[in-house]
Design an enzyme around this catalytic site. Structure first.
Site, mmCIF file in Angstrom:
data_model
loop_
_atom_site.group_PDB
_atom_site.id
_atom_site.type_symbol
_atom_site.label_atom_id
_atom_site.label_comp_id
_atom_site.label_asym_id
_atom_site.label_seq_id
_atom_site.Cartn_x
_atom_site.Cartn_y
_atom_site.Cartn_z
ATOM 1 N N PRO A 273 -14.276 6.741 -17.071
ATOM 2 C CA PRO A 273 -15.047 6.026 -16.049
ATOM 3 C C PRO A 273 -16.485 6.516 -15.958
ATOM 4 O O PRO A 273 -17.386 5.744 -15.623
ATOM 5 C CB PRO A 273 -14.270 6.309 -14.759
ATOM 6 C CG PRO A 273 -13.570 7.603 -15.011
ATOM 7 C CD PRO A 273 -13.227 7.572 -16.474
ATOM 8 N N TYR B 90 -5.958 1.823 -16.300
ATOM 9 C CA TYR B 90 -6.833 2.520 -17.244
ATOM 10 C C TYR B 90 -8.287 2.235 -16.884
ATOM 11 O O TYR B 90 -8.674 1.071 -16.711
ATOM 12 C CB TYR B 90 -6.563 2.065 -18.687
ATOM 13 C CG TYR B 90 -5.236 2.525 -19.239
ATOM 14 C CD1 TYR B 90 -5.065 3.834 -19.690
ATOM 15 C CD2 TYR B 90 -4.148 1.660 -19.298
ATOM 16 C CE1 TYR B 90 -3.839 4.261 -20.194
ATOM 17 C CE2 TYR B 90 -2.921 2.077 -19.801
ATOM 18 C CZ TYR B 90 -2.779 3.384 -20.245
ATOM 19 O OH TYR B 90 -1.552 3.803 -20.741
ATOM 20 N N GLY C 130 -11.797 16.098 -20.800
ATOM 21 C CA GLY C 130 -10.865 15.320 -21.605
ATOM 22 C C GLY C 130 -11.077 13.829 -21.481
ATOM 23 O O GLY C 130 -12.205 13.332 -21.467
ATOM 24 N N GLU D 174 -5.730 -6.493 1.839
ATOM 25 C CA GLU D 174 -5.351 -6.917 0.488
ATOM 26 C C GLU D 174 -5.562 -8.413 0.293
ATOM 27 O O GLU D 174 -5.987 -8.852 -0.787
ATOM 28 C CB GLU D 174 -3.897 -6.506 0.221
ATOM 29 C CG GLU D 174 -3.760 -4.999 0.007
ATOM 30 C CD GLU D 174 -2.378 -4.453 0.303
ATOM 31 O OE1 GLU D 174 -1.422 -5.257 0.364
ATOM 32 O OE2 GLU D 174 -2.249 -3.230 0.480
ATOM 33 N N GLY E 140 -10.879 12.136 -18.997
ATOM 34 C CA GLY E 140 -11.569 11.835 -17.746
ATOM 35 C C GLY E 140 -12.987 11.348 -17.955
ATOM 36 O O GLY E 140 -13.642 10.898 -17.014
ATOM 37 N N TYR F 57 6.295 -5.647 2.382
ATOM 38 C CA TYR F 57 6.134 -4.689 3.480
ATOM 39 C C TYR F 57 7.366 -4.555 4.376
ATOM 40 O O TYR F 57 7.713 -3.437 4.776
ATOM 41 C CB TYR F 57 4.881 -5.033 4.295
ATOM 42 C CG TYR F 57 3.627 -4.546 3.603
ATOM 43 C CD1 TYR F 57 3.155 -3.256 3.810
ATOM 44 C CD2 TYR F 57 2.937 -5.361 2.715
ATOM 45 C CE1 TYR F 57 2.024 -2.797 3.156
ATOM 46 C CE2 TYR F 57 1.806 -4.915 2.049
ATOM 47 C CZ TYR F 57 1.355 -3.628 2.275
ATOM 48 O OH TYR F 57 0.243 -3.159 1.616
#
Length: 397
Positions: free
Chosen positions: A284, A210, A279, A136, A281, A94
Site C-alpha cells: 500500500p 490485498y 516485507g 454500510e 507491507g 446482523y
C-alpha cells in the site's frame, strides 16, 4: 435511536467481566454461529478463525463498545464498515450475529448473565448494528454509483503475472466486460473471492483482501502477493496466496469486490509523508508514494523499506525510479546485513524539523509495526499522526 441510561449503566458494569471472559464469549459465539449457519463460513477468513485472531479482534471490539457505550460516536467504525462492504455483509446477517452473541454471553456467564444484563446488551446491539447497517448502506451506494463502480463481485481477467522478488508476484487484473473500473485512493485494497475444495471434499469460498500496489489506473488493478513458506495441509496459512502463486495463470478469470479501505493518504494535504514498510507491507505504501509523486510532486515523501536481503527485496526498479525523481527520499534496509530498523537508523532517514507535521504510514508484520510505532513516538511523532495497516483482523500495535 439511543440507549436508555439504565442499559448504559448495566453495560458499563460488565466491562470487568468482558476483560476476563471476552475471548471465551467470542470463541463460543463463532462456534455456535457457524454450526447453525454454515453458509457464513464463506464470508469469514478460515485461517484467522483457526488461529484465534478473529475471536480476539471481536472480543476487543465488544470491549471497546462497552467502555464507550455512552459515547458510541467516538468509536471509529470506518475500518470495520469498509471490511464489511468488501466482504458483502448484509443487513440480514446482523440478527444472526446478535442472536448468537447473546446466546454466547449466556452460555459462558451462565447465571451471572441475568435477564437484565442480556436485555441491556440486546438493546445495545440493536443500536450498534443499526449504526453499521446505515454506514454500510451509504458506502455500498457510493461504491456502486461511482464511475466504473459495482456491488458485490465482478469478473476480471488476469492480464499479467510479474515476479517482483523470490517470494512476491504481482497480478494485473483487467475487467472481463471491458467496461471502466472504479478508481481508488492510494492505500486501499481489493477483495478476491476464491472457491477452494477442503480436505473433506467440501467447497468453501475463501475471501482475502490485498492492497493495491500501483498508482491508480483506468485500465487495471495490481496486487502483489507473497508466497507463504512451508504450507502444510494441517496448517493452511497462506492458502489463498499460495493458490494464486501456483494455480492462477494469465487469462484466468477471478472475482473481485470494489476497492475499499480507510488507510489512505489525504491527497488534499501538503504535509510531509513518512512511509515505513517491512516485507510485503510495502504494497500500500508503494501505491501512496507513486500516486503522490504523480499528483503532488512538490510534496515531501520519505520512504523507508526493510526486507530480509536483496533476493527478498520487491520492487527494486520502482523504488529506484522513485529515488531518481529526486522528489522521494528512498532508504532500504536489509535485515540480514544491516540489522533491524532502529531508532538511531530512523533518525538518519528523517527530517527532525518536520516531525510534528509529518503524516506517517507503517505497514508490515505486527511485531515490526509495534517496534516502529514505539520508536517514532520516542522520536517525537504525534501518535495521532501515525497510521498503520494490518493484513488481518483489526488489532492494536
Amino acid at each position: 435511536m439511543s440507549l436508555s441510561q439504565q442499559s448504559i449503566s448495566i453495560i458499563k458494569a460488565t466491562v470487568p467481566v468482558l476483560q476476563v471472559h471476552g475471548v471465551n464469549i467470542t470463541t463460543t459465539f463463532y462456534r455456535n454461529m457457524f454450526k447453525a449457519n454454515p453458509q457464513l463460513l464463506n464470508i469469514f477468513n478460515h485461517s484467522n478463525q483457526r488461529e484465534g485472531k478473529q475471536q480476539n479482534a471481536l472480543a476487543n471490539t465488544v470491549l471497546q463498545a462497552a467502555i464507550h457505550i455512552d459515547k458510541l460516536n467516538e468509536l471509529n467504525l470506518a475500518p470495520i464498515v469498509h471490511k464489511h462492504v468488501a466482504l458483502g455483509v448484509l443487513p440480514e446477517h446482523y440478527p444472526i450475529v446478535g442472536t448468537n452473541l447473546l446466546g454466547a454471553i449466556k452460555e459462558v456467564l451462565q447465571d451471572a448473565a441475568t435477564d437484565e444484563i442480556l436485555g441491556a446488551w440486546g438493546e445495545a446491539y440493536g443500536v450498534i448494528a443499526q449504526a453499521f447497517i446505515d454506514a454500510e448502506a451509504a458506502l455500498y451506494k457510493v461504491t456502486e454509483e461511482q464511475i466504473g463502480g459495482w456491488r458485490d463481485t465482478r469478473e476480471f481477467i488476469v492480464d499479467r503475472k510479474v515476479e517482483e522478488s523470490s517470494n512476491i508476484i504481482s497480478f494485473y487484473f483487467k475487467p472481463a466486460d471491458g467496461k471502466p473500473i472504479a478508481t481508488y485512493i492510494p492505500g486501499q485494497y481489493i477483495t478476491i473471492k476464491v472457491p477452494l475444495t477442503l480436505e473433506n471434499g467440501e467447497q468453501r469460498t475463501h475471501i482475502r483482501h490485498y492492497s493495491l500496489s500501483d498508482t491508480p489506473s483506468e485500465q487495471y488493478y495490481r496486487i502483489s502477493v507473497k508466497k507463504e513458506d512451508a504450507l502444510k495441509k494441517s496448517d493452511p496459512n497462506g492458502v489463498v496466496s499460495n493458490h494464486l502463486h501456483a494455480n492462477v495463470k494469465v487469462g484466468d478469470k477471478v472475482l473481485l469486490s470494489p476497492p475499499a479501505g480507510d488507510y489512505v493518504v489525504d491527497q488534499l494535504s501538503s504535509n510531509p509523508i513518512l512511509l515505513v514498510s517491512g516485507g510485503v507491507g510495502i504494497t500500500p505504501l508503494l501505491s501512496m508514494a507513486k500516486a503522490t509523486l504523480a499528483k503532488q510532486p512538490e510534496r515531501e515523501v520519505t520512504f523507508v523499506h526493510s526486507s530480509k536481503n536483496k533476493q527478498y527485496q520487491p520492487f527494486a526498479n520502482e523504488l529506484s525510479q522513485l529515488e531518481k525523481s529526486n522528489k522521494v527520499k528512498v532508504s532500504t534496509v536489509h535485515s540480514e546485513t544491516d540489522g533491524q530498523i532502529t531508532k538511531d537508523k530512523l533518525e538518519k532517514f528523517i527530517n527532525p524539523s518536520q516531525i510534528k507535521d509529518t503524516k506517517v504510514f507503517i505497514c508490515g508484520p505486527v511485531s515490526f509495526m509495534s517496534a516502529i510505532n514505539k520508536q517514532l513516538i520516542e522520536l517525537g511523532y504525534p501518535k495521532e499522526n501515525i497510521s498503520y495497516e494490518i493484513f488481518g483482523p483489526l488489532t492494536n500495535v
